[in-house]
Structure formats: structure tokens, C-alpha cells
Scaffold this motif. Structure first.
Motif, PDB file in Angstrom:
ATOM      1  N   GLU A  61      31.741 -40.478 -47.583  1.00 14.32           N
ATOM      2  CA  GLU A  61      32.896 -40.328 -48.459  1.00 14.32           C
ATOM      3  C   GLU A  61      34.156 -39.995 -47.665  1.00 14.32           C
ATOM      4  N   THR A  62      33.979 -39.255 -46.565  1.00 12.11           N
ATOM      5  CA  THR A  62      35.119 -38.851 -45.747  1.00 12.11           C
ATOM      6  C   THR A  62      35.573 -39.963 -44.811  1.00 12.11           C
ATOM      7  N   THR A  63      34.612 -40.639 -44.182  1.00  8.15           N
ATOM      8  CA  THR A  63      34.932 -41.612 -43.130  1.00  8.15           C
ATOM      9  C   THR A  63      34.985 -43.046 -43.621  1.00  8.15           C
ATOM     10  N   GLY A  64      34.317 -43.329 -44.738  1.00  8.69           N
ATOM     11  CA  GLY A  64      34.218 -44.707 -45.217  1.00  8.69           C
ATOM     12  C   GLY A  64      33.166 -45.515 -44.491  1.00  8.69           C
ATOM     13  N   ASN A  65      32.423 -44.879 -43.594  1.00  5.84           N
ATOM     14  CA  ASN A  65      31.405 -45.568 -42.800  1.00  5.84           C
ATOM     15  C   ASN A  65      30.023 -45.295 -43.391  1.00  5.84           C
ATOM     16  N   ALA A  66      29.412 -46.323 -43.961  1.00  3.62           N
ATOM     17  CA  ALA A  66      28.098 -46.170 -44.595  1.00  3.62           C
ATOM     18  C   ALA A  66      26.940 -46.473 -43.651  1.00  3.62           C
ATOM     19  N   LYS A  67      27.217 -46.907 -42.430  1.00  5.05           N
ATOM     20  CA  LYS A  67      26.141 -47.342 -41.538  1.00  5.05           C
ATOM     21  C   LYS A  67      25.124 -46.245 -41.236  1.00  5.05           C
ATOM     22  N   PRO A  68      25.524 -45.006 -40.912  1.00  2.00           N
ATOM     23  CA  PRO A  68      24.514 -43.969 -40.655  1.00  2.00           C
ATOM     24  C   PRO A  68      23.628 -43.694 -41.869  1.00  2.00           C
ATOM     25  N   LEU A  69      24.227 -43.687 -43.051  1.00  2.00           N
ATOM     26  CA  LEU A  69      23.443 -43.481 -44.269  1.00  2.00           C
ATOM     27  C   LEU A  69      22.463 -44.621 -44.476  1.00  2.00           C
ATOM     28  N   HIS A  70      22.899 -45.850 -44.302  1.00  2.00           N
ATOM     29  CA  HIS A  70      22.021 -47.001 -44.514  1.00  2.00           C
ATOM     30  C   HIS A  70      20.898 -47.033 -43.496  1.00  2.00           C
ATOM     31  N   ARG A  71      21.208 -46.685 -42.259  1.00  2.00           N
ATOM     32  CA  ARG A  71      20.156 -46.651 -41.234  1.00  2.00           C
ATOM     33  C   ARG A  71      19.095 -45.619 -41.605  1.00  2.00           C
ATOM     34  N   TYR A  72      19.543 -44.473 -42.041  1.00  2.00           N
ATOM     35  CA  TYR A  72      18.603 -43.415 -42.418  1.00  2.00           C
ATOM     36  C   TYR A  72      17.758 -43.830 -43.619  1.00  2.00           C
ATOM     37  N   LEU A  73      18.393 -44.449 -44.618  1.00  2.00           N
ATOM     38  CA  LEU A  73      17.655 -44.876 -45.805  1.00  2.00           C
ATOM     39  C   LEU A  73      16.583 -45.907 -45.453  1.00  2.00           C
ATOM     40  N   ARG A  74      16.898 -46.837 -44.552  1.00  2.00           N
ATOM     41  CA  ARG A  74      15.917 -47.858 -44.163  1.00  2.00           C
ATOM     42  C   ARG A  74      14.721 -47.227 -43.449  1.00  2.00           C
ATOM     43  N   VAL A  75      14.997 -46.385 -42.474  1.00  2.00           N
ATOM     44  CA  VAL A  75      13.905 -45.770 -41.702  1.00  2.00           C
ATOM     45  C   VAL A  75      13.104 -44.821 -42.583  1.00  2.00           C
ATOM     46  N   ARG A  76      13.792 -44.072 -43.401  1.00  2.00           N
ATOM     47  CA  ARG A  76      13.120 -43.150 -44.322  1.00  2.00           C
ATOM     48  C   ARG A  76      12.198 -43.906 -45.266  1.00  2.00           C
ATOM     49  N   ASP A  77      12.664 -45.023 -45.781  1.00  2.00           N
ATOM     50  CA  ASP A  77      11.848 -45.819 -46.701  1.00  2.00           C
ATOM     51  C   ASP A  77      10.572 -46.309 -46.014  1.00  2.00           C
ATOM     52  N   ARG A  78      10.707 -46.764 -44.779  1.00  2.00           N
ATOM     53  CA  ARG A  78       9.543 -47.281 -44.058  1.00  2.00           C
ATOM     54  C   ARG A  78       8.527 -46.181 -43.756  1.00  2.00           C
ATOM     55  N   LEU A  79       9.008 -45.010 -43.391  1.00  2.00           N
ATOM     56  CA  LEU A  79       8.105 -43.943 -42.969  1.00  2.00           C
ATOM     57  C   LEU A  79       7.578 -43.126 -44.140  1.00  2.00           C
ATOM     58  N   ARG A  80       8.406 -42.882 -45.143  1.00  2.00           N
ATOM     59  CA  ARG A  80       7.941 -42.120 -46.303  1.00  2.00           C
ATOM     60  C   ARG A  80       7.057 -42.981 -47.207  1.00  2.00           C
ATOM     61  N   ASN A  81       7.388 -44.261 -47.319  1.00  2.00           N
ATOM     62  CA  ASN A  81       6.618 -45.197 -48.137  1.00  2.00           C
ATOM     63  C   ASN A  81       6.518 -44.734 -49.594  1.00  2.00           C
ATOM     64  N   LEU A  82       7.609 -44.200 -50.121  1.00  2.00           N
ATOM     65  CA  LEU A  82       7.587 -43.648 -51.470  1.00  2.00           C
ATOM     66  C   LEU A  82       7.526 -44.747 -52.524  1.00  2.00           C
ATOM     67  N   LYS A  83       6.632 -44.572 -53.458  1.00  2.00           N
ATOM     68  CA  LYS A  83       6.625 -45.409 -54.657  1.00  2.00           C
ATOM     69  C   LYS A  83       7.675 -44.899 -55.641  1.00  2.00           C
ATOM     70  N   ILE A  84       7.728 -43.584 -55.798  1.00  3.01           N
ATOM     71  CA  ILE A  84       8.706 -42.973 -56.698  1.00  3.01           C
ATOM     72  C   ILE A  84       9.529 -41.962 -55.907  1.00  3.01           C
ATOM     73  N   ASP A  85      10.813 -42.197 -55.860  1.00  8.31           N
ATOM     74  CA  ASP A  85      11.756 -41.339 -55.149  1.00  8.31           C
ATOM     75  C   ASP A  85      12.746 -40.830 -56.186  1.00  8.31           C
ATOM     76  N   SER A  86      12.552 -39.600 -56.635  1.00  4.31           N
ATOM     77  CA  SER A  86      13.347 -39.082 -57.743  1.00  4.31           C
ATOM     78  C   SER A  86      14.273 -37.978 -57.247  1.00  4.31           C
ATOM     79  N   SER A  87      15.557 -38.131 -57.533  1.00  2.55           N
ATOM     80  CA  SER A  87      16.523 -37.180 -56.997  1.00  2.55           C
ATOM     81  C   SER A  87      17.859 -37.310 -57.709  1.00  2.55           C
ATOM     82  N   GLN A  88      18.507 -36.180 -57.941  1.00  2.00           N
ATOM     83  CA  GLN A  88      19.867 -36.202 -58.475  1.00  2.00           C
ATOM     84  C   GLN A  88      20.825 -36.864 -57.500  1.00  2.00           C
ATOM     85  N   ILE A  89      20.503 -36.873 -56.223  1.00  2.00           N
ATOM     86  CA  ILE A  89      21.374 -37.465 -55.204  1.00  2.00           C
ATOM     87  C   ILE A  89      21.446 -38.979 -55.377  1.00  2.00           C
ATOM     88  N   ASN A  90      20.407 -39.558 -55.942  1.00  2.00           N
ATOM     89  CA  ASN A  90      20.378 -41.016 -56.122  1.00  2.00           C
ATOM     90  C   ASN A  90      21.523 -41.522 -56.994  1.00  2.00           C
TER      91      ASN A  90
END
Length: 266
Positions: A61-90
Motif C-alpha cells: 500500500e505504501t510502495t505500490g510494489n506487489a511483487k514481494p507479496l505475490h512471491r510470498y503468496l506463491r511460495v506459501r501456497d505451494r508449501l502450505r498446500n491449504l485447501k481452505i485458507d480463511s482469514s480477515q486479511i483475505n
């Protein structure tokens, strides 16, 4: 949490069949229950890696750069392998999730506004939290209460009624405006326990996999009665102005005036 730490936590082997399910909704609407009710059958969690995701989102939100967030989401998805990811942050990640994981399904939990506001305030008062979550509160709710009619909120270092309810409205509209209806299930908080089969069918998980006692997870154990200290007419007018139309659309049998009156006897 760093990405290498995620890797060390992904030790079990389970297969994620079908679409990813993202539970979303305001805090205190039932995202905890959605994240736990199927946890005996599939990888399903509530607000896993929350602080890291909050920091990355606020940085974006501060920098306008989404790349670090997207990288983390991709790696997290692969390693966590969540079927259901429930969060107010979503709520704030819908565009990112749609871009990275198209065809995902979403469960939006919604709660009647005065019930939600009372619970949100009680939860804020009953426990301490981290600096990251405090920053996130400021981001979600805006300036602290300062209006003459909101002294009970101001003295407790809480936010304005309008600020809380803007978040309530945004938490709903951010989802329904971005997710197509066929991929979105809207569940009212007070109906979660009675909608187990519908939720299970939407997720593609057998209803018998639900742990019933987990459909009411993280209920506030304490009430502080802050809203009952506010002038009733001021509270009614503020709720009507902030979210009256959306409330009438989603909860047609709900009376804001009756809900405010009930605060005095709760």
C-alpha cells in the motif's frame, strides 16, 4: 515468518483436490470457524502467517510494489498446500488471489452490524496484541474516536463508530464486487452451524468431515457494554448513514433501532 521457515513447517503429505477455498470476511464474523471446521479432513487454517501477510500488504500500500507479496503468496501456497485458507486479511488480497489462483472459490461470512460492532470492540478490549496488528487496526478503522457523542470510545482509545462501520461495509463490498456469484458463497455468522451441508458441498468436502464444535470457534468470553453507553439516537443515525442500505439488503428482517435498544439489556 521467512519463506525458509514455511518450508520447515510443511512436513505432512496431503493432496489438495479441487479448487482452493478462501474464507474471507471482517474480523469477528466467523472466519475462525470456517478455518477450523474442516481441519480434521483437509489442510484448513485460520489466519496462518497473518503478521507476515499484513506487513507485506501494508508495504504494498505504501510502495505500490506487489511483487514481494505475490512471491510470498506463491511460495506459501505451494508449501502450505491449504485447501481452505480463511482469514480477515483475505479481504485485502482478493485481486491478488484472483490473479495468482484463478477459479478459486470464496466463502464470505457476514454479521449483523450491531452484533459485529459490539463483538469487535469487546475483542479489542479483552486482550493485548502486537504492533503489527495495531498498525492494521489503524489501517482498517481510521482515526481514533474524538467526536463529543463518542466519549465512551475515546476514553478507551477506540475508533469511531463510522470508522468501524466503513470497514464492515468494505469487507463485504470488496469481495462481492470482485468475485463472480458462482464462485462465492455468502454465509451469515449466526447461520454457520445450521449450514454445514451447504458449506461442505460448496467446498467439495463431505459434511461428515465437519467437527461440529468448531463451527463456533473463538467466541468472545467477555462483554464490556461500551455501545450501551452511547446515545441511542446518535448510534442509530450513525449506523443508518454508514451502512443502512447494505444492512437492509443483506439482513431484510433486521431492525437497527431494535438492535440498539437490545444493547441496554444485553
Amino acid at each position: 515468518m521467512k519463506l525458509r521457515s514455511l518450508k520447515s513447517l510443511s512436513t505432512a503429505v496431503k493432496f489438495r483436490n479441487g479448487a482452493r477455498i478462501f474464507g474471507t470476511g471482517a474480523a469477528k464474523t466467523g472466519t475462525h470457524s470456517i478455518g477450523e471446521m474442516f481441519s480434521d479432513a483437509v489442510f484448513a487454517f485460520h489466519e496462518q502467517d497473518a503478521e507476515k501477510l499484513i506487513r507485506l500488504h501494508l508495504e504494498r500500500e505504501t510502495t505500490g510494489n506487489a511483487k514481494p507479496l505475490h512471491r510470498y503468496l506463491r511460495v506459501r501456497d505451494r508449501l502450505r498446500n491449504l485447501k481452505i485458507d480463511s482469514s480477515q486479511i483475505n479481504i485485502y488480497l482478493i485481486n491478488d488471489l484472483e490473479q495468482l489462483f484463478p477459479e478459486s472459490l470464496y466463502i464470505l461470512t457476514i454479521r449483523r452490524p450491531l452484533d459485529w460492532l459490539r463483538s469487535m470492540i469487546d475483542d479489542s478490549l479483552r486482550r493485548d496484541t502486537t504492533e503489527t496488528w495495531l498498525r492494521f487496526r489503524d489501517y482498517r478503522f481510521g482515526p481514533k474516536a474524538s467526536l463529543p457523542h463518542e466519549t465512551p470510545l475515546e476514553t478507551r482509545d477506540l475508533y469511531s463508530v463510522g470508522g468501524y462501520l466503513k470497514y464492515w461495509t468494505d469487507s463485504i463490498e470488496n469481495v462481492i464486487s470482485r468475485v463472480t456469484p458462482e464462485r462465492l458463497l455468502i454465509i451469515k455468522t449466526h447461520e454457520i452451524s445450521g449450514q454445514i451441508e451447504q458449506i461442505a458441498h460448496f467446498c467439495g468436502i463431505p459434511a461428515e468431515s465437519v467437527t461440529p464444535e468448531k463451527t463456533r470457534s473463538f467466541v468472545n468470553p467477555e462483554r464490556f457494554g461500551v455501545l450501551a453507553e452511547l446515545d441511542p439516537e446518535y448510534l442509530i443515525d450513525t449506523v443508518e448513514a454508514a451502512c443502512g442500505d447494505l444492512t437492509a439488503e443483506l439482513f431484510p428482517d433486521y431492525s437497527i433501532r431494535d438492535a440498539v435498544a437490545a444493547l441496554k439489556v444485553a
